[in-house]
Scaffold this motif. Sequence first.
Motif, short mmCIF file in Angstrom:
data_model
loop_
_atom_site.label_atom_id
_atom_site.label_comp_id
_atom_site.label_asym_id
_atom_site.label_seq_id
_atom_site.Cartn_x
_atom_site.Cartn_y
_atom_site.Cartn_z
N VAL A 84 -4.58 37.16 38.20
CA VAL A 84 -4.03 37.74 37.24
C VAL A 84 -4.61 37.84 36.10
N VAL A 86 -4.77 38.78 31.75
CA VAL A 86 -3.95 38.92 30.77
C VAL A 86 -4.82 39.75 29.41
N GLU A 92 0.47 39.25 30.36
CA GLU A 92 -0.19 39.68 31.96
C GLU A 92 -0.23 41.16 31.75
N THR A 132 4.84 39.84 37.64
CA THR A 132 3.41 40.35 37.64
C THR A 132 3.36 41.74 38.49
#
Length: 253
Positions: A84, A86, A92, A132
């Motif tokens: 993930v 950011v 995110e 997400t």
Amino acid sequence: MPTEEEFKRFKQVREELNLTQSAFAEELGISATTADIERGRTRIPGQVVKELLKKYHINPLWLFGESSQKYLHSDKVSVTPKVVTVDSEGKENIVLVNAKAAAGYPSNIGDAQWFERLPAFGIPLPEYRNATFRGFQVDGDSMSPVLQSGEWIVGKAVDDMDGLSNRRMYVVVTADSVLVKKIQKEANSGFVNLVSLNPDYAPIRIDQNEIREMWQVSSKLTFNLEADTQQVSLQSLHQEMKELKAEVKRLVK
């Protein structure tokens, strides 16, 4: 099965996970690297077999050539994102994966640097908070008429296979492909069927343990609404004609 095949299968697992020999050794609790095992210099230790089963559901019998079933089914299969990214504020991003990048997605699924090179953006809407999301470009016509090739879809990360709906579309990431499909779980089985909306495409049956990530399609971005609407109408008409012809043939018999 020759012993050397045992080492090939061990190496195959590592390559599918896109891990270096050193990283794979660390995952399995080996002091150095997995090089000696892959070269056939040492047999696979029992503790390593145990870790392969516990972490990756690898069937020990498959590893040693006693079974064709590669994975042992677990009660809950994790399909959460492996990476993930950011933004500068720690929020995110929605990473965008175009059709070209999708070809390399499975082999880079755990490579943070690879994902950081992809374009990313944020959407300041409540529907895109507290979860997400990832964007994927549609490639092909298997989900026509709802999705057209070249359009973009945004998917919400799925944690496990328990809450899947057979009425939703999902981006399914396996060891070698990225697919957009509907999901049909088989009762009392560890297999699922990946179903296209276009009837010209047959369902794909896979072991659910082969799925690395899954994203529930929540929205799409399209840039040719007039053409899209026309295509949907033509597709619907085409399908109705096929059904009418089939009905006529049935009545004639």
